[in-house]
Design an enzyme around this catalytic site. Structure first.
Site: not given
Lengths: 165, 236, 580
Positions: C11, C14-15, C116, C218, C237, C239, C249, C252, C283, C349, C380, C391
């Site tokens: 993957g 970001g992570a 936020f 997956d 969650q 949203h 989306l 927020e 949320r 979300h 995630e 979250r």
């Protein structure tokens, strides 16, 4: 493709010149068009146009009176038939105007050649992608530009020398 | 309404050349063009192949030629393309790169050009404890360019790229602009060495196709012109 | 073919990119294997911001951030991990800034921060400006910068290789992965010392979602199938502000900049439910309140949506600070937020649950002491757990970068320590299970298409396991899974080719989807209380005596599953009633 590995080309300078010549060409062209086709005060070759009917009837374009009389005055021949060649030569043999107009034309020639041939080289290099072929094209096109420059300079500089109608 | 969807198909395992195939697809005016493709793939012909992911114009997967213009399929609606019932919508892969299958193109070269411009912040001064300071005005200089999603719609709409596939193209050079004009960057010499070259900036003839194609409405030609000015001043 | 690397990261969001960058900089040989080109990953869709107590706009403190996150998690988050995340946040953001992330700036030229949901000062007094942002494309800005940096560092990318299985040694260590090369249809083995899962969320298991088509979770199914557990899967969650029907989306941050939710009477109904923070409540709460309004018949014109009113915020703020959502509303709804309210409804979300990890992102077996050697997870798909039962906005990007970074550094260190060791030997025919699965799908000529099964699964999850749940809906969902599993295993694909066969991957993904959807439904059925995003109509109170614990789900992926539990780590903040 080895991007960034080849030496910097002269494109930056040429591109910058292209902007400058382009900008100047706008003004040079405006002056050129004005003098050649609209200005009746200085000696010009502008013709007074005829309609299609007049043309059919055999009427030919005539020069403005200012142009005709300027040529006649300079030659001292008050009845001569005035041709475009006479008008241009009259202008370029005038001791005051000659320097101005020849300078103008030489500038025009240089700018137009650089502008046109830089553009032509760009277009050619878009489609010719072999490095060797590109180099040959570049040499050939700029050689052609040089030849045209010599011919142009010769024509402009010698025009009006020993003019007598 | 019912629409005729014409798709330029190509299967490398079966076809020697691309061919057009038509489908009848039910559609609503607010459906995206991507929804039409999904309908075909899911309900009519599972072999139809295209890239897609986020479906709202931020991942950049589904840039393709729709009715002759480079668009993101997810970001254009049926009502923006057709007038009414029975109209035709055509889909073709982005022009200018090899086609892998149907609407999927090979982006190897596109990303090779991206890598060539050194698309990262170059700054060899040890950073401060806190963030590097950048004024909102300086940020505004690059903000538009940071919107780029690398979908390729611009580069594949660029006649200079079509004529000369080696030309870096708008997407890569916009990336070069984004970093070179970033006030935190110190790598403009190295980066200009790449873009100020025979396959770089000077082949941009300000045709503006890229600006028209950009789904994020980035004023690409404007920023490339700024990069040209930067190159010239760097030389003077 | 066998590819060999120190570290294989599955993957490239970001992570994954964060882990790759820090592992590579730490000296490891890193490969990133992703089913999409990295820039297509869904981190790019994160809009509003990333939370960190930088204090650029007003006084702030990581401890306040910690408190907000603990309270936001409905006290289910592990407080040691949350503390690490909130403490790490400022320095991680500064590192990102130094890498070149184009953050929006305030007048002093520092990173601009905005309000936020759920982020407050001084332990709940009032909203605080904590969300660092790059207009409303924060995730996009971060992800592209990380990809740029990974490119610079020479991380090896395998784009459009879909990982379908993990390789485990008989001792239960992970030493590789099996991937399907989408371009050619070849199955490859990746042999490594470490595998890091960064496969993201599973929003596509629900009918209405803000997640990408690729968001099919997956990695969670792969973990389950290799006998490893999942944690807290019942917490999903929703949203509050997805575009009506489409689920796209609306950040927020729109409410952070002053947007207001209104019902059919034009009433600002959140004032009634959360008098202190109003529209900026967390949320879970806002989504539940929206459903209550809709059920009370106060949806707009009787339809199942409400309005997000931005008209008083002004054109300048919308165009400058929220340009993307302005464009989304115009493009997809034909609504101009400058002059008209935006029709919104809750949209699936984010997955709070996932693969259990410790705060160095090492995967645990469900027991805090026992890690799975060679296996990491971040983002995630992982459950640290910093989000607990709900979250907070801006904490997902923070989770990605903080735990991606920690994973990267931990993996680099582990590789350094194991420098002289050889990779654990591959088992015989590591690809066999994957090849058999693909062959079975391709050779099938009779059956129903993938879309039928997927649509039914998404509908069942939406009807039965969304914002409000009860015994009846959840029993239905769990029962549905059995039939869906059989159907998913018998889908037929029309594309039998090897080149870019995306239909084949759709078929694999639906099979995976059943496995973790069952975990969600069964987990929700099992947890007989209401906490955070898990809201049971038949058990509408939080029950700390019985349920202040994580659920650990294990399954044979044949319909037999069992639950065990893990204590919640509580350090500074004792559970209290949650009021906003």
């Amino acid at each position: 493709m080895n991007y960034g590995k080849s030496a910097r080309s002269t494109n930056a300078q040429n591109w910058f010149l292209h902007r400058i010549t382009g900008t100047f060409l706008i003004f040079l062209l405006i002056v050129h068009l004005w003098v050649q086709h609209y200005d009746h005060q200085t000696a010009t070759i502008a013709v007074q146009t005829v309609t299609a009917e007049q043309f059919e009837a055999g009427t030919l374009p005539t020069y403005p009176d200012e142009a005709v009389s300027a040529v006649r005055a300079q030659t001292g021949n008050a009845t001569m038939e005035v041709t475009p060649y006479d008008v241009v030569m009259q202008r370029l043999s005038d001791p005051v105007y000659a320097v101005l107009w020849k300078g103008f034309n030489i500038l025009f020639l240089l700018f137009a050649l650089h502008h046109g041939f830089y553009g032509l080289n760009n277009v050619l290099s878009d489609y010719i992608r072999n490095d060797m072929a590109r180099a040959i094209t570049k040499v050939l096109t700029w050689t052609l530009a040089l030849v045209l420059l010599i011919v142009g300079l010769y024509s402009v500089i010698t025009a009006g020398w020993n003019y007598s109608p | 309404m019912k629409l005729t969807v014409k798709i330029k198909r190509y299967n490398p395992e079966k076809d020697t050349a691309p061919h057009w195939q038509s489908y009848e697809v039910p559609a609503e005016p607010l459906d995206s063009a991507l929804a039409l493709l999904l309908h075909i793939k899911w309900h009519i012909d599972g072999t139809l192949t295209f890239r897609k992911s986020c479906a709202h114009g931020i991942c950049g997967s589904d840039a393709m030629q729709i009715n002759g213009e480079n668009k993101l399929a997810c970001s254009i609606l049926v009502q923006d393309i057709v007038k009414g019932d029975g109209d035709t919508i055509t889909f073709a892969p982005l022009p200018g790169s090899p086609v892998i299958k149907d609407l999927v193109i090979d982006q190897t070269r596109f990303f090779e050009k991206y890598r060539a411009v050194m698309p990262w912040l170059i700054n060899n001064t040890p950073p401060p404890e806190k963030e590097r300071i950048q004024s909102p005005e300086d940020f505004d200089l690059i903000e538009d360019a940071t919107k780029c999603i690398m979908c390729g719609a611009c580069t594949h709409s660029c006649p200079s790229t079509w004529a000369d596939p080696d030309y870096l193209g708008p997407a890569a050079m916009l990336k070069a602009y984004r970093y070179t004009l970033d006030t935190r960057d110190e790598g403009s010499d190295e980066r200009l060495g790449v873009v100020d070259s025979k396959e770089g900036l000077w082949k941009c003839y300000t045709i503006f196709n890229c600006v028209q194609a950009c789904p994020k409405e980035i004023d690409i030609t404007r920023w490339l012109s700024a990069l040209k000015r930067k190159s010239v001043t760097a030389r003077l | 073919m066998i590819f060999s690397h120190d570290v294989v990261i599955v993957g490239a969001g970001g992570a994954g990119l964060m882990a790759a960058l820090y592992a590579k900089e730490g000296g490891a040989d890193v490969a990133v294997v992703s089913k999409l080109h990295p820039l297509r990953s869904h981190t790019g869709a994160a809009q509003g911001g990333i939370g960190a107590a930088l204090g650029n706009e007003e006084e702030d403190n990581w401890l306040w951030h910690t408190f907000d996150t603990v309270k936001g998690s409905d006290y289910l988050g592990d407080q040691d991990a949350i503390e690490i995340m909130c403490k790490d946040a400022p320095r991680t953001i500064i590192e990102l800034e130094h890498y070149g992330v184009p953050f929006s700036r305030n007048k002093q030229g520092k990173i601009s921060q905005r309000r936020f949901g759920g982020h407050t000062r001084n332990f709940g007094e009032a909203a605080v400006r904590r969300a660092c942002h790059a207009a409303d494309r924060t995730g996009h800005a971060i992800m592209h910068t990380l990809y740029d940096q990974c490119t610079r560092q020479g991380v090896r990318f395998y784009d459009e290789y879909q990982v379908l299985d993990l390789i485990m040694t008989p001792d239960g260590a992970c030493n590789g992965a099996v991937a399907y090369e989408i371009l050619t249809g070849e199955v490859h083995t990746f042999h490594s010392k470490i595998v890091c899962m960064a496969t993201g969320g599973y929003g596509r298991a629900f009918k209405t979602t803000s997640n990408a088509h690729a968001g099919t979770g997956d990695g969670l199914a792969m973990v389950l199938r290799n006998g490893l557990p999942l944690e807290d899967m019942e917490f999903v969650q929703f949203h509050p502000t997805g575009l009506y029907r489409l689920g796209i989306l609306i950040t927020e941050g729109a409410r952070g900049e002053g947007g207001i939710l209104r019902n059919n009477d034009g009433e600002r109904f959140m004032e009634r439910y959360a008098p202190t923070v109003k529209d900026l409540a967390p949320r879970d709460l806002v989504s539940q309140c929206m459903y209550k309004e809709i059920r009370a018949g106060r949806g707009i014109n009787g339809k199942e949506h409400l309005y997000l009113d931005m008209t008083h915020v002004g054109e300048e703020v919308l165009l400058k600070k929220l340009p993307e959502i302005t464009i989304f509303s115009r493009t997809y709804m034909g609504v101009d937020p400058i002059t008209e309210p935006i029709p919104v409804a809750p949209t699936c979300h984010y997955a709070m649950g996932g693969i259990p990890t410790n705060f160095n992102s090492q995967v645990e077996t469900g027991n805090r002491e026992a890690i799975v050697p060679g296996l990491y997870a971040a983002g995630e798909c992982a459950c640290v757990s910093v989000h607990g039962a709900n979250r907070l906005g801006t904490n997902s990007l923070l989770d990605l970068v903080v735990f991606g970074r920690r994973a990267g550094m931990a993996m680099a260190q582990e590789i350094e320590e194991r420098r002289r060791e050889r990779k654990l030997p591959l088992p015989d025919a590591p690809e066999k299970r994957t090849r058999d699965m693909l062959e079975a799908i391709l050779s099938r000529t009779e059956g129903e298409p993938v879309v039928n099964v997927r649509t039914d699964l998404q509908q069942s999850m939406m009807d039965n396991v969304s914002v409000f749940r009860n015994d009846e809906t959840l029993s239905t969902a769990v029962a549905d899974m059995e039939g869906l599993r059989q159907r998913a295993r018998n889908v037929v694909v029309r594309d039998k080719g090897k080149a870019f066969n995306t239909e084949l991957m759709d078929a694999v993904e639906i099979d995976f989807m059943v496995d973790y959807a069952e975990a969600i439904a069964a987990g929700a059925h099992h947890r007989t209380e209401s906490r955070g995003a898990h809201s049971r109509e038949d058990y509408d109170k939080r029950n700390d005596d019985e349920w202040l614990k994580h659920t650990i789900y294990q399954s044979d992926c044949e319909g037999n599953f069992e639950f065990s539990y893990k204590d919640v780590v509580i350090t500074r903040f004792q559970p209290k009633e949650r009021k906003y």
